[in-house]
Design an enzyme around this catalytic site. Structure first.
Site: not given
Ligand SMILES: Cc1cc2nc3c(=O)[nH]c(=O)nc-3n(C[C@H](O)[C@H](O)[C@H](O)COP(=O)(O)O)c2cc1C
Length: 323
Positions: A49, A79
């Protein structure tokens, strides 16, 4: 992180994605940024990404990412962190459809691998920006969209509103991946059935708990033995150290101790004690003492992993030291 991605693949993830990589960092040959482009053979298929705000710089960065071996180039329009949005990148682009479409077009024209986009719902609570932006991005060349239906303002509060995911699925003719709050097989099934999405993405639920992936994918019961937990955590520690260098890894890993050892797997004082230890070598010793049977499991896991030398990219050797 490579350690997290390789673990995810071992536990059944069909596709893994890198952390977001700065296009400006790639443009300037920043060593830490280029380090994010290390790709192991056992990670494929893998999306890398990128984030940025300038279509030409992003197109050039996408070429580097493709050369590094990525199977997909994913663009970050989600983000919410100010450091990123204030540069015109990440979630800001949800409200700048012209520029967002130009970015997707430039990147899609620059590489031969599929280009995908990860979005939030919009900047403000209640925003539906993703529903008008999504189809435009598909027209511009996006081969797949991932939606995390929270606003940027929400950060991680409240709930992901997957009724928007369903609406997006209806509006585009490319696969949509649903991201947000998927923690179990039953929830994954509900999201897939209610949205018509092609797949679900799992984030936080897999942190310190790769067994959640196995449960979601294969319906295998989720709870591992203590020995399995310790073996996976020690492997994760070693892989993270190799990736980040010992000093950065020691601080980074602290939150993972709670994630791995929580859920009633180990008593709270044990977790708290690990966080106070100075070195990861000491942490490893304590872990292996707490679950002696883990050592042979760990040996087997390490034996099964592709060796590091096998998987390094054709990039300057100095970036592999972590640090
Ligand atoms: C620590 C952390 C880092 C993340 N980094 C990214 C990232 O670099 N790019 C991105 O598109 N989403 C990032 N996300 C968001 C996740 O891809 C995801 O969309 C979000 O956490 C919701 O999904 P979940 O409930 O399964 O965690 C990040 C989430 C967390 C918690």
């Amino acid at each position: 992180m490579q350690a997290f991605r390789r673990q995810g693949r071992r536990f059944g993830a069909g596709l893994v994605c890198s952390e977001m990589v700065s296009c400006a960092g790639i443009q300037h040959g920043n060593e830490r940024t280029l380090g994010y482009l290390r790709i192991a053979r056992d990670e494929h298929p893998l999306a890398v990404q990128i984030f940025g705000s300038d279509p030409a710089v992003m197109a050039e960065a996408a070429r580097t990412v493709e050369d590094a071996g990525a199977d997909l180039v994913d663009i970050n329009f989600g983000c919410p962190v100010r450091k990123v949005t204030k540069t015109g990148a990440g979630a800001t682009l949800l409200e700048e459809p012209e520029r967002a479409a130009r970015i997707v077009e430039a990147v899609a024209n620059a590489v031969s691998v599929p280009v995908t986009v990860k979005m939030r719902r919009g900047l403000e609570n209640g925003s539906r920006a993703c529903l008008t932006l999504g189809p435009r991005l598909v027209e511009a060349g996006a081969a797949c969209l991932t939606l995390h239906p929270r606003s940027a303002r929400q950060m991680y509060t409240g709930e992901a509103d997957h009724s928007l995911t369903r609406e997006l699925v209806e509006r585009v003719d490319v696969p949509v991946i649903a991201s947000g709050d998927v923690t179990s097989r039953s929830h994954a099934r509900t999201v897939l059935a209610s949205t018509g999405s092609a797949a679900v993405m799992v984030g936080r639920a897999a942190q310190g708990n790769p067994w959640a992936l196995r449960e979601i994918v294969d319906a295998e019961p989720g709870e591992p033995s203590r020995e399995e937990v310790v073996a996976e955590l020690v492997l994760f520690i070693r892989e993270t150290e190799r990736e980040l260098g010992e000093r950065r890894a020691a601080g980074f890993l602290k939150k993972f101790y709670g994630w791995y050892l929580g859920r009633g797997r180990f008593p709270r004082p044990f977790k708290q004690e690990l966080v106070t230890l100075e070195t990861t070598a000491e942490v490893e010793r304590r872990l292996l003492a707490a679950a002696p049977g883990a050592a042979s499991l760990l040996e087997r896991l390490e034996g099964e992993l592709t060796t590091v030398e096998d998987v390094l990219l054709d990039l300057p050797i100095s970036i592999y030291g972590g640090g």
